[in-house]
Design a protein around this motif. Sequence first.
Motif, PDB file in Angstrom:
ATOM      1  N   GLU A 282       0.935  -1.129  -0.035  1.00  0.00           N
ATOM      2  CA  GLU A 282      -0.094  -0.214   0.120  1.00  0.00           C
ATOM      3  C   GLU A 282       1.047   1.302  -0.071  1.00  0.00           C
ATOM      4  O   GLU A 282       0.408   2.271  -0.441  1.00  0.00           O
ATOM      5  CB  GLU A 282      -0.880  -0.061   1.239  1.00  0.00           C
TER       6      GLU A 282
ATOM      7  N   PRO B  19     -14.131  -0.811  -1.312  1.00  0.00           N
ATOM      8  CA  PRO B  19     -14.660   0.662  -0.955  1.00  0.00           C
ATOM      9  C   PRO B  19     -16.298   0.654  -0.695  1.00  0.00           C
ATOM     10  O   PRO B  19     -16.984   1.210   0.161  1.00  0.00           O
ATOM     11  CB  PRO B  19     -14.415   1.485  -2.286  1.00  0.00           C
TER      12      PRO B  19
ATOM     13  N   THR C 184     -11.337  -4.103   4.364  1.00  0.00           N
ATOM     14  CA  THR C 184     -11.324  -2.677   3.656  1.00  0.00           C
ATOM     15  C   THR C 184      -9.776  -1.964   3.726  1.00  0.00           C
ATOM     16  O   THR C 184      -9.768  -0.804   3.332  1.00  0.00           O
ATOM     17  CB  THR C 184     -12.294  -1.650   4.420  1.00  0.00           C
ATOM     18  N   ARG C 185      -8.973  -2.675   4.269  1.00  0.00           N
ATOM     19  CA  ARG C 185      -7.703  -2.158   4.429  1.00  0.00           C
ATOM     20  C   ARG C 185      -7.296  -1.470   2.964  1.00  0.00           C
ATOM     21  O   ARG C 185      -6.839  -0.315   2.756  1.00  0.00           O
ATOM     22  CB  ARG C 185      -6.563  -3.018   4.748  1.00  0.00           C
ATOM     23  N   ILE C 186      -7.474  -2.016   1.782  1.00  0.00           N
ATOM     24  CA  ILE C 186      -7.250  -1.859   0.571  1.00  0.00           C
ATOM     25  C   ILE C 186      -7.920  -0.683   0.009  1.00  0.00           C
ATOM     26  O   ILE C 186      -7.541   0.040  -0.913  1.00  0.00           O
ATOM     27  CB  ILE C 186      -7.151  -3.204  -0.576  1.00  0.00           C
ATOM     28  N   ALA C 187      -9.204  -0.410   0.864  1.00  0.00           N
ATOM     29  CA  ALA C 187      -9.929   0.868   0.300  1.00  0.00           C
ATOM     30  C   ALA C 187      -9.138   2.230   0.555  1.00  0.00           C
ATOM     31  O   ALA C 187      -9.634   3.152   0.127  1.00  0.00           O
ATOM     32  CB  ALA C 187     -11.292   0.875   1.093  1.00  0.00           C
ATOM     33  N   ALA C 188      -7.932   2.117   1.087  1.00  0.00           N
ATOM     34  CA  ALA C 188      -7.212   3.429   1.455  1.00  0.00           C
ATOM     35  C   ALA C 188      -6.052   3.685   0.483  1.00  0.00           C
ATOM     36  O   ALA C 188      -5.340   4.394   0.435  1.00  0.00           O
ATOM     37  CB  ALA C 188      -6.475   3.245   2.837  1.00  0.00           C
TER      38      ALA C 188
ATOM     39  N   THR D 165      -6.639   6.780  -5.381  1.00  0.00           N
ATOM     40  CA  THR D 165      -7.774   6.745  -6.058  1.00  0.00           C
ATOM     41  C   THR D 165      -7.588   6.681  -7.802  1.00  0.00           C
ATOM     42  O   THR D 165      -7.904   5.668  -8.310  1.00  0.00           O
ATOM     43  CB  THR D 165      -8.707   7.710  -5.914  1.00  0.00           C
TER      44      THR D 165
ATOM     45  N   ASP E 149      -6.119  -9.991   2.180  1.00  0.00           N
ATOM     46  CA  ASP E 149      -6.742  -9.162   3.237  1.00  0.00           C
ATOM     47  C   ASP E 149      -8.199  -9.114   3.003  1.00  0.00           C
ATOM     48  O   ASP E 149      -8.796  -9.496   4.252  1.00  0.00           O
ATOM     49  CB  ASP E 149      -6.045  -7.741   2.753  1.00  0.00           C
TER      50      ASP E 149
ATOM     51  N   ILE F 237     -16.542   7.475  -5.324  1.00  0.00           N
ATOM     52  CA  ILE F 237     -16.690   6.439  -4.583  1.00  0.00           C
ATOM     53  C   ILE F 237     -15.363   5.763  -3.937  1.00  0.00           C
ATOM     54  O   ILE F 237     -15.375   5.832  -2.610  1.00  0.00           O
ATOM     55  CB  ILE F 237     -17.406   5.045  -5.394  1.00  0.00           C
ATOM     56  N   LEU F 238     -14.383   5.720  -4.890  1.00  0.00           N
ATOM     57  CA  LEU F 238     -13.170   5.653  -4.144  1.00  0.00           C
ATOM     58  C   LEU F 238     -12.787   6.454  -3.124  1.00  0.00           C
ATOM     59  O   LEU F 238     -12.095   6.386  -1.938  1.00  0.00           O
ATOM     60  CB  LEU F 238     -12.040   5.162  -5.340  1.00  0.00           C
ATOM     61  N   ASP F 239     -13.068   7.922  -3.514  1.00  0.00           N
ATOM     62  CA  ASP F 239     -12.429   8.918  -2.553  1.00  0.00           C
ATOM     63  C   ASP F 239     -13.262   8.776  -1.270  1.00  0.00           C
ATOM     64  O   ASP F 239     -12.371   8.820   0.088  1.00  0.00           O
ATOM     65  CB  ASP F 239     -12.461  10.183  -3.086  1.00  0.00           C
TER      66      ASP F 239
ATOM     67  N   ALA G 253     -14.496   6.167   0.228  1.00  0.00           N
ATOM     68  CA  ALA G 253     -14.000   5.227   0.759  1.00  0.00           C
ATOM     69  C   ALA G 253     -12.534   5.204   1.466  1.00  0.00           C
ATOM     70  O   ALA G 253     -12.674   4.919   2.667  1.00  0.00           O
ATOM     71  CB  ALA G 253     -14.054   3.869  -0.270  1.00  0.00           C
ATOM     72  N   ARG G 254     -11.879   5.744   0.729  1.00  0.00           N
ATOM     73  CA  ARG G 254     -10.438   5.985   1.242  1.00  0.00           C
ATOM     74  C   ARG G 254     -10.242   7.022   2.519  1.00  0.00           C
ATOM     75  O   ARG G 254      -9.639   6.522   3.451  1.00  0.00           O
ATOM     76  CB  ARG G 254      -9.688   6.796   0.170  1.00  0.00           C
TER      77      ARG G 254
ATOM     78  N   ARG H 217     -11.862   5.111   5.344  1.00  0.00           N
ATOM     79  CA  ARG H 217     -10.971   4.042   5.798  1.00  0.00           C
ATOM     80  C   ARG H 217      -9.808   4.618   6.465  1.00  0.00           C
ATOM     81  O   ARG H 217      -9.474   4.011   7.592  1.00  0.00           O
ATOM     82  CB  ARG H 217     -10.350   3.069   4.645  1.00  0.00           C
ATOM     83  N   LEU H 218      -9.362   5.673   5.980  1.00  0.00           N
ATOM     84  CA  LEU H 218      -8.153   6.384   6.693  1.00  0.00           C
ATOM     85  C   LEU H 218      -8.650   6.957   8.330  1.00  0.00           C
ATOM     86  O   LEU H 218      -8.023   7.031   9.274  1.00  0.00           O
ATOM     87  CB  LEU H 218      -7.609   7.416   5.953  1.00  0.00           C
TER      88      LEU H 218
END
Lengths: 294, 294
Positions: A128, A196, A218-222, A225, B216, B268-270, B272-273, B276-277
Amino acid sequence: MAGFEHTTIIGVGLIGGSLGLALKQRGLAKEVVGVGYRESTLEAAQASGAIDRWTLDLAGGVAGADLVVICTPVGMVAAKAAEALPAMKPGSILTDVASTKAAITEQIEAMLPDGVAFVPAHPMAGSEKRGNESARADLFDGARVILTPTEKTPADAAEAVAGMWRGVGARVEQLDINAHDRIVANISHLPHLIAPAIINAADEAALPYAATGLRDTTRIAASDTQLWIDIFKDNRANLLGALKQFLKEMESASFALAHEDWDALAGILDRARSRRLSLEPDDDGDSSCSGKST
Amino acid sequence: MAGFEHTTIIGVGLIGGSLGLALKQRGLAKEVVGVGYRESTLEAAQASGAIDRWTLDLAGGVAGADLVVICTPVGMVAAKAAEALPAMKPGSILTDVASTKAAITEQIEAMLPDGVAFVPAHPMAGSEKRGNESARADLFDGARVILTPTEKTPADAAEAVAGMWRGVGARVEQLDINAHDRIVANISHLPHLIAPAIINAADEAALPYAATGLRDTTRIAASDTQLWIDIFKDNRANLLGALKQFLKEMESASFALAHEDWDALAGILDRARSRRLSLEPDDDGDSSCSGKST
């Protein structure tokens, strides 16, 4: 030698920087040139020993190279190849590290000049973390590198690139280029589309209670983008296929839950459990990651 | 003392064994009695110091207890309570550790004898590992324990159980019992329904190439099937609600991908990111888990 006397790396981030370090430390390149667009990054890479010298001038940086490795994110590979190819010398080889192969390879092969070979490659290593500051000489030690040569790839060029990767410790194998892209859609790109949705579906009030279940899935959702949008664009058809299969699986699970068909649901969980356990042993530290759950 | 002089633990596995170890090591119980159905497990728990003595006779094991803690899997809690309650002494307290609360609590409260209190509790600690051999005295150190008292829960009993959990290092908080079950459906049970679908959707040929993305997101798919079927049964309505929300999110992502609406997908990805963060910093070793990816 297993490597190439003059190697140029375009994009000296995690992968490019690690490759430079590994080539230098193992004596697999007389000179490694770094090409990028940010002086501070290139200076740091030089200071770390990943590259011998650097330039912002891509054409100049690749002119004397025996091997040019494009290590940029997926979305920039074809454009960098378009800049590099006209400046590359006859007999030299271009390769890349992109995690999707068919579309990029088709674009690059359409612009290949005579005497320059392209070898599509995908080192399955990384994290990541991004950027040259995370680079390390042993990143490819034991990692899998997949070459996806086409009928336009000269066998000796593919073998030379394979030798370079084996030289830095990787296990090299070949896959059909379309099979490769289907596989990565399945086991890498699809999870990056699902994770996501999992975290976006969680109630705001529930997030503070997240334990392993949500954290792991959801770790990889970080992840970055734009990087993933470019990958999704590039491998869209295969990803849509993998997604269809996933939604079918979700429908079976939903149906069993809605209709209280616990035997069917247990069958689904059993199958998943045995497939997941078949992935072990795990290089990636699964055992150290068995964190808390609810 | 913050604990109870005579404490009986029914089910001396990971949670029950860890609680016994913590109570004994911190001097929070004069005597801890273990009740189970397998002699070898109970003997091992005694040898490890988690319990002072054990019995296979549940009624006998709870007769002298000030506190009885049911630490069995979700599917067995109500049945064990039905066995224990008639044998418990006036003024004693029954509590549990189940990860779903409303259905179990309703069943137990319907059979509570006069003078015995029930305090529904959910320690959010554990791991994919099960069994007493994984028990450790510090399992609850810094862990969250949620109490979900109802109008039938005496306030002093809830406070006594809270004190016991704080005594072994946990952070105790209270939640409305239905809110609790919705939250765990969201952040724990739903991922346990999705992870199996992800790994079941993968092609057999793709599995050997699994890297972080798949590993994961599917680690929890290796969990015990029956344990999770019982949880799904118990929290079915909330899980169906969470599932509906997830499928709506998947539909948005699928639609954007199918229609090449990259701006929507990036949005959507933003989102989620950033969600998650927002979970960081992570007690559960996220940083040590940043393994290899494709």
